[in-house]
Motif scaffolding. Structure first.
Motif, PDB file in Angstrom:
ATOM      1  N   LEU A  85       0.858  -1.174   0.000  1.00 22.03           N
ATOM      2  CA  LEU A  85       0.000   0.000   0.000  1.00 22.03           C
ATOM      3  C   LEU A  85       0.900   1.232   0.000  1.00 22.03           C
ATOM      4  O   LEU A  85       1.664   1.438   0.939  1.00 22.03           O
ATOM      5  N   VAL A  86       0.830   2.020  -1.063  1.00 24.30           N
ATOM      6  CA  VAL A  86       1.785   3.110  -1.287  1.00 24.30           C
ATOM      7  C   VAL A  86       1.152   4.476  -1.005  1.00 24.30           C
ATOM      8  O   VAL A  86       0.113   4.827  -1.579  1.00 24.30           O
ATOM      9  N   TYR A  87       1.804   5.228  -0.132  1.00 21.59           N
ATOM     10  CA  TYR A  87       1.423   6.611   0.160  1.00 21.59           C
ATOM     11  C   TYR A  87       2.501   7.554  -0.378  1.00 21.59           C
ATOM     12  O   TYR A  87       3.631   7.156  -0.636  1.00 21.59           O
ATOM     13  N   HIS A  88       2.110   8.833  -0.547  1.00 18.04           N
ATOM     14  CA  HIS A  88       3.056   9.913  -0.870  1.00 18.04           C
ATOM     15  C   HIS A  88       3.825   9.667  -2.174  1.00 18.04           C
ATOM     16  O   HIS A  88       5.053   9.814  -2.214  1.00 18.04           O
ATOM     17  N   LEU A  89       3.125   9.319  -3.237  1.00 20.81           N
ATOM     18  CA  LEU A  89       3.793   9.138  -4.534  1.00 20.81           C
ATOM     19  C   LEU A  89       3.932  10.509  -5.198  1.00 20.81           C
ATOM     20  O   LEU A  89       3.037  10.981  -5.901  1.00 20.81           O
ATOM     21  N   ASN A  90       5.056  11.163  -4.944  1.00 23.43           N
ATOM     22  CA  ASN A  90       5.267  12.476  -5.546  1.00 23.43           C
ATOM     23  C   ASN A  90       5.772  12.325  -6.982  1.00 23.43           C
ATOM     24  O   ASN A  90       6.011  11.212  -7.475  1.00 23.43           O
ATOM     25  N   ASN A  91       5.941  13.444  -7.667  1.00 21.71           N
ATOM     26  CA  ASN A  91       6.315  13.396  -9.085  1.00 21.71           C
ATOM     27  C   ASN A  91       7.688  12.776  -9.308  1.00 21.71           C
ATOM     28  O   ASN A  91       7.914  12.087 -10.299  1.00 21.71           O
ATOM     29  N   SER A  92       8.596  13.036  -8.395  1.00 20.38           N
ATOM     30  CA  SER A  92       9.932  12.457  -8.510  1.00 20.38           C
ATOM     31  C   SER A  92       9.874  10.938  -8.423  1.00 20.38           C
ATOM     32  O   SER A  92      10.471  10.224  -9.243  1.00 20.38           O
ATOM     33  N   ALA A  93       9.138  10.421  -7.448  1.00 21.46           N
ATOM     34  CA  ALA A  93       9.028   8.977  -7.273  1.00 21.46           C
ATOM     35  C   ALA A  93       8.263   8.345  -8.432  1.00 21.46           C
ATOM     36  O   ALA A  93       8.621   7.267  -8.917  1.00 21.46           O
ATOM     37  N   LEU A  94       7.201   9.011  -8.885  1.00 21.24           N
ATOM     38  CA  LEU A  94       6.420   8.514 -10.021  1.00 21.24           C
ATOM     39  C   LEU A  94       7.302   8.344 -11.250  1.00 21.24           C
ATOM     40  O   LEU A  94       7.263   7.307 -11.931  1.00 21.24           O
ATOM     41  N   SER A  95       8.110   9.352 -11.533  1.00 23.23           N
ATOM     42  CA  SER A  95       8.998   9.297 -12.703  1.00 23.23           C
ATOM     43  C   SER A  95      10.034   8.196 -12.555  1.00 23.23           C
ATOM     44  O   SER A  95      10.352   7.488 -13.518  1.00 23.23           O
ATOM     45  N   ARG A  96      10.573   8.036 -11.360  1.00 24.99           N
ATOM     46  CA  ARG A  96      11.576   7.001 -11.117  1.00 24.99           C
ATOM     47  C   ARG A  96      10.978   5.596 -11.287  1.00 24.99           C
ATOM     48  O   ARG A  96      11.583   4.733 -11.901  1.00 24.99           O
ATOM     49  N   VAL A  97       9.793   5.397 -10.703  1.00 20.14           N
ATOM     50  CA  VAL A  97       9.152   4.080 -10.820  1.00 20.14           C
ATOM     51  C   VAL A  97       8.854   3.763 -12.282  1.00 20.14           C
ATOM     52  O   VAL A  97       9.112   2.653 -12.753  1.00 20.14           O
ATOM     53  N   ALA A  98       8.321   4.733 -13.003  1.00 21.60           N
ATOM     54  CA  ALA A  98       7.979   4.522 -14.407  1.00 21.60           C
ATOM     55  C   ALA A  98       9.214   4.214 -15.247  1.00 21.60           C
ATOM     56  O   ALA A  98       9.141   3.475 -16.245  1.00 21.60           O
ATOM     57  N   ALA A  99      10.368   4.762 -14.837  1.00 19.08           N
ATOM     58  CA  ALA A  99      11.614   4.531 -15.566  1.00 19.08           C
ATOM     59  C   ALA A  99      12.364   3.305 -15.060  1.00 19.08           C
ATOM     60  O   ALA A  99      13.401   2.934 -15.602  1.00 19.08           O
ATOM     61  N   GLY A 100      11.864   2.698 -13.990  1.00 21.51           N
ATOM     62  CA  GLY A 100      12.536   1.521 -13.429  1.00 21.51           C
ATOM     63  C   GLY A 100      13.789   1.850 -12.652  1.00 21.51           C
ATOM     64  O   GLY A 100      14.645   0.981 -12.440  1.00 21.51           O
ATOM     65  N   MET A 101      13.903   3.093 -12.188  1.00 24.55           N
ATOM     66  CA  MET A 101      15.086   3.504 -11.428  1.00 24.55           C
ATOM     67  C   MET A 101      14.932   3.099  -9.967  1.00 24.55           C
ATOM     68  O   MET A 101      13.917   3.384  -9.345  1.00 24.55           O
ATOM     69  N   CYS A 102      15.941   2.465  -9.413  1.00 22.13           N
ATOM     70  CA  CYS A 102      15.889   1.970  -8.027  1.00 22.13           C
ATOM     71  C   CYS A 102      16.925   2.660  -7.152  1.00 22.13           C
ATOM     72  O   CYS A 102      17.587   2.035  -6.336  1.00 22.13           O
ATOM     73  N   ASP A 103      17.069   3.978  -7.328  1.00 21.46           N
ATOM     74  CA  ASP A 103      18.143   4.690  -6.639  1.00 21.46           C
ATOM     75  C   ASP A 103      17.793   5.108  -5.221  1.00 21.46           C
ATOM     76  O   ASP A 103      18.666   5.529  -4.463  1.00 21.46           O
TER      77      ASP A 103
END
Length: 242
Positions: A85-103
């Motif tokens: 259950l995911v809270y606080h999905l800001n734009n930075s995290a959204l972009s990272r998840v969509a790009a598959g970045m695990c930084d």
């Protein structure tokens, strides 16, 4: 029946009841070992009232053992959990998840859960992107919205916080009114409306919502009142400027 015989009879009955009780406990222990509760991982970037409500939810606790990733410093294995259950999905995290970045750990757990085929629920009210539906240029907003749709196509479910418990317990998506853009995972087509008024008010949004509108197109110079913007955000009506 003499006294000794009476005592022996009573003792025998008591021992029989004790034996039955012990067997019942053993059976209960075996069942609890064989059928442990599935685990639910609450993933957030900061603590807040909403995530505390989830952690303390008696309804969810009946079915799930609930953990908070932040309290564990994100030291979690998504394979140990049935759902996230995911809270606080800001734009930075959204972009990272969509790009598959695990930084960063928060994003890494979401990416790992998607790859592992886990059920993932995102609190729609806390997706930062939707706060800019009435101000962002249409072309840029739609580009960012494609990232949300990418996650939806990957099985991620976006749902309002007020309905999240039902969605998780029923193992379904959100059953919201037609106005929710991100939650309507099963909807085939958005219902759009174009308004060319100089000032867009809450009354206009109320009428649009009543008509099942999910996407409102307004002019570049149109003024969107604060009440109208809040109403659109709460009802999931996307607003784009031409």
């Amino acid at each position: 029946m003499n006294f000794n015989t009476l005592v022996e009879t009573i003792v025998a009955k008591v021992m029989a009841q004790v034996e039955l009780a012990e067997k019942a406990v053993e059976i209960s222990d075996i069942q609890s070992v064989k059928t442990p509760r599935p685990r639910l991982l609450v993933l957030t970037q900061e603590h807040g009232a909403c995530c505390y409500e989830t952690l303390e939810s008696s309804r969810l606790a009946e079915k799930f053992a609930i953990d908070c990733a932040l309290l564990k410093n994100y030291d979690c294995d998504v394979n140990d959990y049935e759902a996230l259950l995911v809270y606080h999905l800001n734009n930075s995290a959204l972009s990272r998840v969509a790009a598959g970045m695990c930084d960063i750990p928060y994003v890494a757990l979401i990416v790992q859960a998607i790859l592992a085929g886990k059920k993932i629920y995102v609190i729609r009210n806390e997706v930062e992107l939707f706060d800019y539906s009435g101000t962002a240029p249409a072309v840029y907003y739609n580009m960012m919205l494609q990232k949300v749709k990418l996650l939806e196509d990957s099985g991620v479910i976006f749902c309002d916080n007020s309905r999240i418990e039902d969605a998780i317990l029923e193992n379904t998506g959100c059953t919201l009114e037609p106005g929710c853009l991100a939650c309507k995972k099963e909807a085939k087509k958005e219902k759009q409306l174009q308004l060319k008024k100089k000032v867009i008010t809450e009354k206009d949004l109320t009428a649009a919502h009543a008509g099942g509108i999910t996407l409102l197109q307004i002019g570049t110079k149109s003024i969107l009142t604060d009440l109208a913007r809040d109403y659109a955000h709460e009802r999931g009506i996307a607003i784009v400027r031409e």
